[in-house]
Design a protein around this motif. Structure first.
Motif, PDB file in Angstrom:
ATOM      1  N   LEU A  93       0.829  -1.212   0.000  1.00  0.00           N
ATOM      2  CA  LEU A  93       0.000   0.000   0.000  1.00  0.00           C
ATOM      3  C   LEU A  93       0.865   1.264   0.000  1.00  0.00           C
ATOM      4  CD1 LEU A  93      -2.705  -1.237   2.548  1.00  0.00           C
ATOM      5  CD2 LEU A  93      -3.032  -0.855   0.086  1.00  0.00           C
ATOM      6  N   HIS A 144      -5.811   1.819  -2.662  1.00  0.00           N
ATOM      7  CA  HIS A 144      -6.386   0.538  -3.101  1.00  0.00           C
ATOM      8  C   HIS A 144      -7.908   0.511  -2.973  1.00  0.00           C
ATOM      9  CE1 HIS A 144      -7.445  -3.716  -3.147  1.00  0.00           C
ATOM     10  NE2 HIS A 144      -6.280  -3.978  -3.732  1.00  0.00           N
ATOM     11  N   SER A 173      -9.623   0.749  -7.195  1.00  0.00           N
ATOM     12  CA  SER A 173      -8.558   1.636  -6.707  1.00  0.00           C
ATOM     13  C   SER A 173      -8.725   3.017  -7.349  1.00  0.00           C
ATOM     14  CB  SER A 173      -7.193   1.078  -7.103  1.00  0.00           C
ATOM     15  OG  SER A 173      -7.033  -0.197  -6.534  1.00  0.00           O
ATOM     16  N   ASP A 203      -7.671   2.672   4.062  1.00  0.00           N
ATOM     17  CA  ASP A 203      -7.170   1.311   3.794  1.00  0.00           C
ATOM     18  C   ASP A 203      -6.538   0.701   5.048  1.00  0.00           C
ATOM     19  OD1 ASP A 203      -8.041   1.235   1.198  1.00  0.00           O
ATOM     20  OD2 ASP A 203      -6.089   1.616   0.283  1.00  0.00           O
TER      21      ASP A 203
END
Ligand SMILES: Nc1ncnc2c1ncn2[C@@H]1O[C@H](COP(=O)(O)OP(=O)(O)OP(=O)(O)O)[C@@H](O)[C@H]1O
Length: 356
Positions: free
Chosen positions: A154, A165, A189, A226
């Motif tokens: 990430l 993402h 994403s 995320d």
């Protein structure tokens, strides 16, 4: 009043243009560093690996290389085209050991096939196999390895490509037989401007951060959403249950997540006994409901729990190499596969969201 003349949808035109441009590279695969022009008839499908909302992933042999081929069907819907193009574009861009490698793609009028590195199982399938065989859920060291790999992926997406993402969940985290963990599925994403994402593009609601579920803020959020999804995923992997009550009405669950006056989820007291204080603290940080209290990747990468599972940490690195080819994670993974049944991968388990 006169009806306004039908206006062209310029965004859709741009997407169709991007699709046509993409067609120029259709069939050019980069297999082990060698660029090859491949005819789609050379794809020999072997079996189904999984399916999602957007298509099916199959194992296939292409020019003697075993790979995973994801087929997504194109329709007239703009969001469908956006999703397909994002997945193709982002997979083609990425070059990270923590992200499934793309070899290339095929584009047809009505479908797109992405050819990629084949992995052995996603975390959701592993969870189901473990549950139905009544074994212990993911141990802390495996959770540590997943957290290290996912945050590395990430952070790479953010720093190198300004990508968020937005769909971190157990089915998008994959293992190979060597115990490597990689992220897949970039269909929803997004590209960030000033480190913020603006689109309300769908994700998987049970894994969405409170700020993405709140009407006032859901049009502006950052990578910390995320971090939340990774926290929920990790909680589920180590306990076998989703941290919020799952009602028939998804709306009720989402209201509980979004309400900042209700407590952040944390491990139950009796469960805490099975985990180290550094793990418990790390999970608590990822699961802070208030986004301003939740750390970003760079801060998490300095956290003791992350450092314990970072191979660059030297002596404190907790994953032992057991022999020339296998480390502790690979041994755990292959043992789970041996002691559980493949047919259980498709059987749902209670107290977890059914996402596909
Ligand atoms: N490279 C791969 N190797 C092995 N299995 C894979 C691979 N990619 C995906 N899978 C399997 O296929 C499943 C679905 O893949 P993917 O999530 O990319 O599809 P999707 O249609 O975008 O799904 P979703 O509804 O989750 O967004 C995964 O959960 C995983 O089990």
């Amino acid at each position: 009043m006169k009806p306004s003349p039908s206006r062209r949808d310029t965004e859709k035109d741009a997407l169709e243009f991007e699709f046509l441009e993409g067609c120029k590279k259709s069939g050019t695969l980069n297999i082990d560093g060698v660029k090859q022009c491949v005819d789609h008839n050379e794809i020999q499908i072997l079996g189904v690996l999984g399916s999602g909302s957007c298509g099916v992933v199959e194992s296939a042999m292409v020019r003697q290389k075993l790979m995973a081929v994801k087929t997504m069907y194109k329709n007239d819907n703009k969001e469908n085209l956006k999703r397909i193009l994002r997945d193709v574009r982002i997979m083609s861009l990425c070059n990270s050991p923590f992200i499934v490698t793309s070899y290339g793609y095929f584009m047809f009028d009505s479908s797109v096939k992405i050819c990629m590195q084949i992995m052995s199982a996603c975390c959701e399938k592993l969870l189901r196999r473990i549950y139905h065989s009544k074994l212990d859920f993911f141990p802390e060291f495996v959770a540590g390895h997943i957290v290290y790999s996912a945050i590395s992926a990430l952070d790479y997406l953010k720093e190198k490509h300004s990508i968020i993402h937005r769909d971190i969940k157990p089915s998008n985290i994959l293992f190979d037989d060597a115990g490597n963990v990689k992220l897949c599925d970039f269909g929803i994403s997004g590209f960030m401007t000033n480190f913020m994402a603006h689109s309300k593009s769908a994700g998987c609601p049970p894994y969405m951060a409170p700020e993405r579920l709140t009407i006032e803020t859901n049009s502006k959020y950052d990578v910390r959403s995320d971090v939340w999804s990774l926290g929920i995923t990790t909680y589920q992997l180590v306990t076998g249950v989703y941290p919020f009550p799952l009602n028939d009405l998804e709306f009720t669950t989402l209201t509980i997540i979004a309400n900042l006056n209700l407590p952040s989820p944390s491990l139950k007291e009796e469960t805490k006994r099975n985990f180290s204080p550094v793990f418990i603290e790390f999970l608590d940080l990822c699961l802070r409901k208030n986004v301003h209290e939740r750390p970003e990747y760079k801060k998490l990468m300095k956290n003791d729990f992350f450092l314990d599972y970072d191979p660059a940490s030297g002596d404190r690195y907790k994953i032992k190499q057991l022999n020339e080819t296998e480390n502790q994670v690979a041994v755990w993974f292959n043992d789970i596969k041996k002691r559980t049944r493949a047919e259980d991968e498709l059987k749902p388990m209670p107290n977890t969201p059914c996402v596909n």
